[in-house]
Scaffold this motif. Structure first.
Motif, PDB file in Angstrom:
ATOM      1  N   TYR A   1      -7.626  -3.384  -1.302  1.00 16.11           N
ATOM      2  CA  TYR A   1      -6.390  -2.913  -1.918  1.00 16.11           C
ATOM      3  C   TYR A   1      -6.768  -2.415  -3.312  1.00 16.11           C
TER       4      TYR A   1
ATOM      5  N   GLN B   1      -2.263   5.831   0.431  1.00 14.88           N
ATOM      6  CA  GLN B   1      -1.190   5.215  -0.353  1.00 14.88           C
ATOM      7  C   GLN B   1      -0.344   4.331   0.555  1.00 14.88           C
ATOM      8  N   GLU B   2      -0.087   3.105   0.096  1.00 18.32           N
ATOM      9  CA  GLU B   2       0.759   2.181   0.842  1.00 18.32           C
ATOM     10  C   GLU B   2       2.137   2.808   1.051  1.00 18.32           C
ATOM     11  N   GLY B   3       2.664   2.711   2.259  1.00 20.23           N
ATOM     12  CA  GLY B   3       4.030   3.203   2.489  1.00 20.23           C
ATOM     13  C   GLY B   3       4.076   4.655   2.937  1.00 20.23           C
TER      14      GLY B   3
ATOM     15  N   GLN C   1      -5.985  -0.190  -7.036  1.00 25.41           N
ATOM     16  CA  GLN C   1      -5.147   0.499  -8.026  1.00 25.41           C
ATOM     17  C   GLN C   1      -6.067   1.287  -8.944  1.00 25.41           C
TER      18      GLN C   1
ATOM     19  N   GLY D   1       1.128   6.669   3.462  1.00 20.46           N
ATOM     20  CA  GLY D   1      -0.024   7.055   4.276  1.00 20.46           C
ATOM     21  C   GLY D   1      -0.735   8.294   3.764  1.00 20.46           C
TER      22      GLY D   1
ATOM     23  N   LEU E   1      -0.235   1.309  -5.194  1.00 21.12           N
ATOM     24  CA  LEU E   1      -1.238   0.552  -4.437  1.00 21.12           C
ATOM     25  C   LEU E   1      -1.771   1.398  -3.282  1.00 21.12           C
ATOM     26  N   TYR E   2      -3.085   1.427  -3.153  1.00 21.39           N
ATOM     27  CA  TYR E   2      -3.752   2.154  -2.070  1.00 21.39           C
ATOM     28  C   TYR E   2      -4.527   1.173  -1.211  1.00 21.39           C
ATOM     29  N   LYS E   3      -4.736   1.554   0.044  1.00 21.08           N
ATOM     30  CA  LYS E   3      -5.507   0.706   0.953  1.00 21.08           C
ATOM     31  C   LYS E   3      -6.707   1.480   1.472  1.00 21.08           C
TER      32      LYS E   3
END
Length: 220
Positions: free
Chosen positions: A13, A47-49, A15, A51, A27-29
């Motif tokens: 995860y 990017q979370e949420g 930032q 994509g 937040l990125y995954k």
């Protein structure tokens, strides 16, 4: 390998620490694809949420964590070393020392307030000397006096004078891009730059200075 390190295929995860407050909260995954003694190879972060893929630049500073048993977050700071073409695009980041992985998030570890001398040459040949406001492993901010003008996107050839505790002084050359300008009340501005070209050896010298300086500031 220390048990503290994340494993291949684990999720990171991430930032970004670009000095931009809004960006820093996103937040990125990513997934770890490979590791060696120096580096962690990870997939291009999403990017979370949303994509959406996040393009990272060499020198970008990141704060990352991975989860271990019981959902414990293990944080470390790093920066982008290079891009890597395998079967898929990978981003190579600096592998932290095992003692740099902590349960506590430390943001902006590489940015320190410091007035260092910097010589700037713009692509149109304009040259000037000025001082930095802060320096880090991924870029610097410098003062622009009245009458000196730069704009976002300008590429500058610079060298920066870095003094160490032991009395030695280094001239560190780099190319940087103007990311943002901030007007100050007195007619001066602050120019925020990120490195676009800097040898890894030179970056390490700058990071060493930042750690020395941070240690001094903390022990005042």
């Amino acid at each position: 390998m220390s048990a503290l390190y994340p494993k291949i295929n684990e999720v990171l995860y991430i930032q970004l620490d670009t000095g931009d407050q809004k960006e820093a909260e996103v937040l990125y995954k990513s997934r770890i694809s490979d590791m060696d003694g120096e580096s962690i190879y990870m997939e291009v972060p999403l990017q979370e949420g949303t994509g959406r893929l996040k393009k990272l630049y060499i020198g970008d500073e990141i704060s990352a964590y991975f989860l271990t048993e019981g959902g414990v977050k293990n944080y470390f700071n790093s920066y982008v070393l290079s891009h890597h073409e395998d079967v898929i695009k990978l981003v190579r980041i600096k592998k932290p020392e095992s003692d740099q992985i902590t349960k506590v998030q430390r943001r902006g570890f590489l940015r320190v307030q410091s007035e260092l001398e910097v010589a700037v040459t713009a692509k149109d040949g304009a040259r000037f000397l000025t001082k930095t406001e802060d320096v880090g492993g991924g870029g610097i901010s410098l003062y622009l006096e009245p009458g000196q003008s730069l704009k976002e996107g300008d590429l500058l050839d610079c060298w920066i004078l870095v003094p160490y505790k032991n009395g030695s002084v280094e001239h560190i050359p780099f190319e940087g891009e103007v990311v943002r300008l901030k007007e100050l009340p007195v007619g001066r501005s602050i120019v925020m730059m990120k490195f676009t070209q800097i040898l890894d050896m030179e970056r390490q010298k700058l990071i060493r200075y930042c750690f020395e300086r941070q240690f001094d500031l903390r022990n005042r």
